[in-house]
Design a protein around this motif. Structure first.
Motif, mmCIF file in Angstrom:
data_model
loop_
_atom_site.group_PDB
_atom_site.id
_atom_site.type_symbol
_atom_site.label_atom_id
_atom_site.label_comp_id
_atom_site.label_asym_id
_atom_site.label_seq_id
_atom_site.Cartn_x
_atom_site.Cartn_y
_atom_site.Cartn_z
ATOM 1 N N SER A 40 43.565 68.483 60.964
ATOM 2 C CA SER A 40 44.361 68.464 62.178
ATOM 3 C C SER A 40 45.812 68.325 61.800
ATOM 4 O O SER A 40 46.163 67.904 60.712
ATOM 5 N N ALA A 41 46.672 68.666 62.725
ATOM 6 C CA ALA A 41 48.097 68.648 62.432
ATOM 7 C C ALA A 41 48.596 67.229 62.239
ATOM 8 O O ALA A 41 48.091 66.286 62.819
ATOM 9 N N SER A 42 49.611 67.070 61.424
ATOM 10 C CA SER A 42 50.228 65.772 61.246
ATOM 11 C C SER A 42 50.894 65.337 62.534
ATOM 12 O O SER A 42 51.303 66.143 63.349
ATOM 13 N N VAL A 43 50.990 64.019 62.691
ATOM 14 C CA VAL A 43 51.620 63.471 63.886
ATOM 15 C C VAL A 43 53.109 63.352 63.644
ATOM 16 O O VAL A 43 53.526 62.722 62.667
ATOM 17 N N PRO A 44 53.950 63.957 64.493
ATOM 18 C CA PRO A 44 55.388 63.850 64.280
ATOM 19 C C PRO A 44 55.880 62.437 64.492
ATOM 20 O O PRO A 44 55.236 61.642 65.156
ATOM 21 N N ALA A 45 56.997 62.177 63.919
ATOM 22 C CA ALA A 45 57.574 60.850 64.081
ATOM 23 C C ALA A 45 57.913 60.595 65.536
ATOM 24 O O ALA A 45 58.259 61.496 66.275
ATOM 25 N N ALA A 46 57.787 59.332 65.930
ATOM 26 C CA ALA A 46 58.183 58.970 67.281
ATOM 27 C C ALA A 46 59.663 59.217 67.457
ATOM 28 O O ALA A 46 60.447 59.149 66.530
ATOM 29 N N LEU A 327 45.266 58.591 58.819
ATOM 30 C CA LEU A 327 45.938 57.414 58.277
ATOM 31 C C LEU A 327 46.570 56.584 59.385
ATOM 32 O O LEU A 327 46.492 55.347 59.373
ATOM 33 N N LEU A 328 47.196 57.244 60.337
ATOM 34 C CA LEU A 328 47.873 56.503 61.400
ATOM 35 C C LEU A 328 46.869 55.697 62.220
ATOM 36 O O LEU A 328 47.109 54.518 62.538
ATOM 37 N N LEU A 329 45.746 56.288 62.575
ATOM 38 C CA LEU A 329 44.718 55.544 63.303
ATOM 39 C C LEU A 329 44.192 54.379 62.464
ATOM 40 O O LEU A 329 43.986 53.270 62.969
ATOM 41 N N HIS A 330 43.971 54.637 61.190
ATOM 42 C CA HIS A 330 43.362 53.627 60.320
ATOM 43 C C HIS A 330 44.266 52.415 60.135
ATOM 44 O O HIS A 330 43.784 51.273 60.119
ATOM 45 N N ARG A 347 51.648 55.867 72.240
ATOM 46 C CA ARG A 347 51.571 57.260 72.696
ATOM 47 C C ARG A 347 51.135 58.191 71.570
ATOM 48 O O ARG A 347 50.340 59.109 71.781
ATOM 49 N N GLN A 348 51.647 57.961 70.353
ATOM 50 C CA GLN A 348 51.225 58.784 69.223
ATOM 51 C C GLN A 348 49.730 58.657 68.968
ATOM 52 O O GLN A 348 49.040 59.656 68.718
ATOM 53 N N GLU A 351 47.916 60.582 71.538
ATOM 54 C CA GLU A 351 47.971 62.025 71.288
ATOM 55 C C GLU A 351 46.950 62.437 70.225
ATOM 56 O O GLU A 351 46.367 63.527 70.301
ATOM 57 N N ILE A 352 46.729 61.571 69.228
ATOM 58 C CA ILE A 352 45.700 61.866 68.230
ATOM 59 C C ILE A 352 44.329 61.922 68.893
ATOM 60 O O ILE A 352 43.547 62.862 68.682
ATOM 61 N N HIS A 353 44.010 60.909 69.696
ATOM 62 C CA HIS A 353 42.728 60.904 70.401
ATOM 63 C C HIS A 353 42.601 62.133 71.299
ATOM 64 O O HIS A 353 41.541 62.759 71.366
ATOM 65 N N ARG A 354 43.678 62.466 71.953
ATOM 66 C CA ARG A 354 43.660 63.642 72.825
ATOM 67 C C ARG A 354 43.359 64.908 72.018
ATOM 68 O O ARG A 354 42.545 65.738 72.428
ATOM 69 N N GLY A 355 44.021 65.059 70.860
ATOM 70 C CA GLY A 355 43.812 66.241 70.040
ATOM 71 C C GLY A 355 42.401 66.358 69.516
ATOM 72 O O GLY A 355 41.938 67.460 69.207
#
Length: 864
Positions: A40-46, A327-330, A347-348, A351-355
């Motif tokens: 999946s795509a990386s999460v952009p910085a807030a 990694l961000l979720l973990h 929110r980030q 967005e991961i859960h949404r994706g």
């Protein structure tokens, strides 16, 4: 130059055999990769002020249909982390990846892993420092980390599991077992004596041999004459070891396989003594044989990664830039007890859960965060979208309206509100929301598209067809408009052509699949002679997600059960990407209800048949039949296409960029370079042009020009009529396409195709026509040479290639005719083909005047 198709005997030779994969791949690709994450795509910085401060490659595209089916296995949505396993066992990633749909055997997608041998418990602190350094220096990278060990207890790895979500312990006899790591294509072997100080993208893009830094000489500088040390980094391409006995140790790597790496990828701390600074360009710092008593800059660099869990989590979350979703979720969850996490972090995570289709988890996170906070427009927008995906439409509308209070987010929120109102059949409201969005930002493309669509619907609202509802068929499908996917414009017409000669509104009642089927919608469906669902990849969870079905037709189970008109599912595809994650429970339940209710259930390839049968109880599996996509038999449906084509000396290329991380993984730069080489080779035999099915497809032309200096004329198919699209594909000599319908539509028009396989559906189609060699994986190491060889073989004997296409179509048309015989009993309609459906003998047309080449019916190609 134009040519006419001739008609040699059917069954002529298909394109030539594969070229050998011997080309060397550069150490680094210049093009940027769409998404570094493997799944999946990386999460952009807030981006708001509340953010924490910055602190097997040459596999053929497909085997037989049965091989494609045997490669599949059902996956639970969530699985426990694996226990320690033998080194020879297949990879069993931790929960973060087990839920993904794994079809690498079909797409040829590379599986990458890190391997670290831990000889005893005394090396575990080094492993932990290595894992921290890897995450902190490469925050957007997350691949499996296989920890090889001699039989340590599972509890020994508890601390390491907290530092990486995809840690897999395996018993092994030594570090050399990294050469035998089954289930992976590329293995990067590290040691607990190393720490990572920089980005390792270049290592991930290596494609040949075994890369390593040669052993140090007397002065500590690497010297190729000293061989390969056993305690250094190794980048192993297991494909190159498949036909050899794996080396017993690094020093036994054959010289023919060795790819020397610069010393910065395995820099020895011993070279620095106590007082020298670590060079700025060092990527991996190796402390092998370094006395623990040493001090200085090198030890300070390592000490930076000796953090407790809380400090490490805080350091990772404070990093600027993109982060990998796993990694961000973990590291972010669960939130510390009693803390109030930064709103942008929440929110980030949402967005991961949404994706990943976990909209309920996203709603749970955001619902707490925005309670009593109307001043968080971006969060309200995300929450509204997630609620809409759960079919909680009233709540969604409330939160989206709150988001419109911000001038920055109002256009986006109004666009979502327009979509929501349209889903519910409130066309006037949808038009009003779109207009409000345009008043906020007249340049907003989404609101403009919704305004155009709903305005057309309002204008046509009073127009009634001449036929009574009982004489019509209801058609549930995706109906593309404007600049949307050209394939989704051609497909519905092709489906209707199988049933009636008249494909217009007098004979067909159109029901967009994304519209909620409410009581009024159910009444309209039941008033029709029959309901036809399809075709296309409707079994896809993340395009217009809804909580009613879990796939693209937005129909609750209780409404589906009350459809009384005969129901037929026709040429639908299971369209899930390799590595895509989604929640199966709702989809599987809706699927069972759909199959039970359907009088006919036909899927467009045997791969989809196998995948859907996996999700059904045994009693329903045999109801699932094979029904080819009708675009693949267009010559039999449209008399205009039956005769030989007048062709130009052109080759059309098409690529796709939706879900780019799932399509390309780490290989986009390699793909682009190989495509440039192939295009240069093919250009010697024909003009190469680019066929864009939607505007986003044109990224390939832009990247190709910027990175490799090649400019291709663009044919914007999304601006053409259906007839013009078919005419364009019929008038070229070859189509090299990545989109499913960039292969199926030209094939149906009688044009040879080569598929760029980045999605299982392309391989499934090629397996159905028994031409797997017409596909090349986008991950293929020798993609350029292989593609050029096949393309030039087609052009060199084009009449034979066309005859082979015609021959392959016969089986598809036969299956379609058999199914349509059953469906005529269901619909009570006459046979629109009036006979056995044979294509008439071709008539060679007169030569086409040069003045006709401009094809005024279609948009002229434009250079990009």
């Amino acid at each position: 130059m134009t040519t006419n198709d001739s008609t040699p005997a059917a069954g002529s030779a298909s394109p030539s055999a594969d070229a050998s994969a011997s080309a060397s791949v550069p150490a680094a690709d210049s093009a940027s990769i769409p998404a570094a994450a493997s799944d999946s795509a990386s999460v952009p910085a807030a981006d708001s002020a509340s953010t924490p401060a910055a602190a097997s490659a040459s596999v053929s595209a497909a085997g037989s249909a049965s091989a494609a089916a045997s490669a599949s296995r059902p996956c639970a949505d969530r699985a426990p982390a694996p226990a320690a396993a033998s080194v020879a066992s297949a990879p069993a990633s931790a929960a973060a990846s087990v839920s993904a749909d794994d079809r690498r055997a079909v797409t040829g997608k590379r599986r990458i892993a890190f391997a670290v041998y831990v000889a005893d418990v005394g090396r575990l602190p080094g492993l932990q420092a290595l894992l921290r350094s890897l995450a902190l220096t490469n925050p957007a990278l997350c691949e499996d980390v296989v920890v090889l060990h001699p039989g340590l207890p599972d509890t020994a790895f508890d601390a390491a599991h907290r530092l990486h979500p995809r840690l897999i312990p395996r018993t092994a006899s030594g570090r050399h077992d990294a050469f035998r790591l089954d289930g992976y294509d590329t293995v990067i072997a590290l040691t607990p004596a190393q720490v990572v100080l920089g980005g390792i993208d270049t290592l991930l893009r290596l494609r040949t041999g075994v890369a390593a830094v040669p052993g140090p000489g007397p002065d500590g500088v690497p010297d190729p004459r000293n061989g390969i040390p056993d305690d250094g980094i190794l980048v192993i391409q297991r494909q190159d070891l498949d036909h050899r006995e794996p080396p017993a140790a690094a020093r036994d790597i054959p010289e023919s396989l060795l790819v020397p790496l610069d010393s910065r990828y395995d820099f020895r701390a011993l070279r620095l003594r106590d007082d020298l600074a670590v060079p700025e360009d060092v990527v991996v710092l190796n402390f092998a044989d370094t006395p623990t008593s040493c001090t200085g800059p090198a030890q300070a660099a390592r000490a930076r990664h000796d953090l407790d869990d809380e400090a490490f989590r805080a350091a990772y979350l404070a990093l600027p830039g993109a982060k990998h979703p796993d990694l961000l979720l973990h590291f972010a969850l669960p939130f510390p007890e009693g803390s109030r996490p930064p709103i942008d972090l929440v929110r980030q995570l949402a967005e991961i859960h949404r994706g990943r289709g976990h909209h309920d988890l996203a709603v749970a996170l955001l619902g707490k965060a925005v309670a009593g906070r109307p001043d968080l427009p971006r969060c309200h927008e995300t929450l509204g979208v997630c609620l809409m995906a759960l079919s909680r439409y009233e709540e969604a509308e409330t939160h989206l309206l709150l988001a419109t209070a911000s001038l920055d987010f109002a256009p986006r929120a109004f666009g979502q509100l327009a979509r929501l109102a349209w889903l519910l059949g409130r066309t006037e409201d949808a038009r009003g929301y779109a207009l409000a969005g345009l008043e906020s930002d007249p340049t907003d493309a989404n609101c403009r598209a919704w305004y155009a669509r709903t305005s057309a619907m309002v204008a046509a609202g009073g127009t009634a067809p001449d036929a009574s509802p009982g004489e019509q068929l209801a058609h549930v499908a995706l109906f593309a408009e404007g600049d949307e996917n050209a394939g989704d414009k051609v497909l519905p017409e092709a489906v209707r052509s199988c049933f009636t000669a008249d494909t217009g509104p007098d004979r067909w009642h159109q029901q967009h699949a994304h519209l909620l089927v409410d009581e009024a919608g159910l009444e309209r469906l039941n008033a029709r002679r029959a309901v036809i669902v399809g075709g296309g990849g409707l079994f896809l969870p993340d395009t217009a997600p809804n909580g009613n079905s879990g796939w693209q037709w937005n129909i609750p189970d209780d409404v589906l059960a009350r459809i009384t008109a005969p129901l037929a599912v026709f040429a639908v595809g299971y369209n899930v990407f390799d590595g895509q994650r989604y929640r199966r429970e709702r989809f599987a339940a809706s699927l069972r209800a759909l199959v039970e209710r359907s009088a006919f259930f036909g899927l467009r390839n045997h791969g989809s048949v196998a995948r859907v049968r996996e999700l059904l109880p045994a009693a329903l599996r045999e109801k699932v039949r094979y029904q080819p996509c009708p675009t693949t038999v267009a010559r039999h449906l449209d008399p205009r296409l039956a005769g030989p084509a007048v062709r130009e000396d052109t080759v059309l290329v098409n690529c796709a960029y939706d879900r780019a991380g799932l399509r390309f993984g780490h290989d986009y730069g390699h793909f682009l370079a190989e495509m440039a080489a192939a295009i240069r080779a093919v250009s010697a035999a024909a003009e190469v042009r680019y066929a864009a099915h939607m505007p986003a497809d044109e990224r390939f032309v832009d990247d190709l020009r910027r990175e490799h200096g090649l400019t291709l004329p663009v044919e914007p198919l999304y601006l053409l009529s259906n007839d013009a699209i078919r005419d364009l594909y019929r008038s070229t000599r070859l189509v090299i396409g990545m989109r499913g319908h960039a292969g199926m539509i030209p094939f149906g028009c009688g044009t040879p195709v080569i598929s760029l396989v980045s999605h299982p559906k392309l391989a499934y189609f090629l397996a159905d026509i028994d031409r797997p060699d017409w596909g090349v994986s986008v991950h293929e190491r020798a993609l350029g040479a292989r593609l050029a060889e096949r393309a030039l073989a087609v052009l060199a004997d084009h009449p034979a290639a066309v005859a082979d296409v015609h021959d392959r179509q016969r089986a598809l048309w036969s299956a379609t005719r058999d199914n349509l015989t059953l469906l005529r009993e269901l619909t009570g309609l006459p046979d629109p083909f009036g006979g056995p459906g044979r294509v008439p003998d071709p008539v060679v047309p007169a030569p086409r005047p040069a003045s006709d080449r401009d094809r005024p019916s279609r948009h002229p190609g434009r250079a990009r």
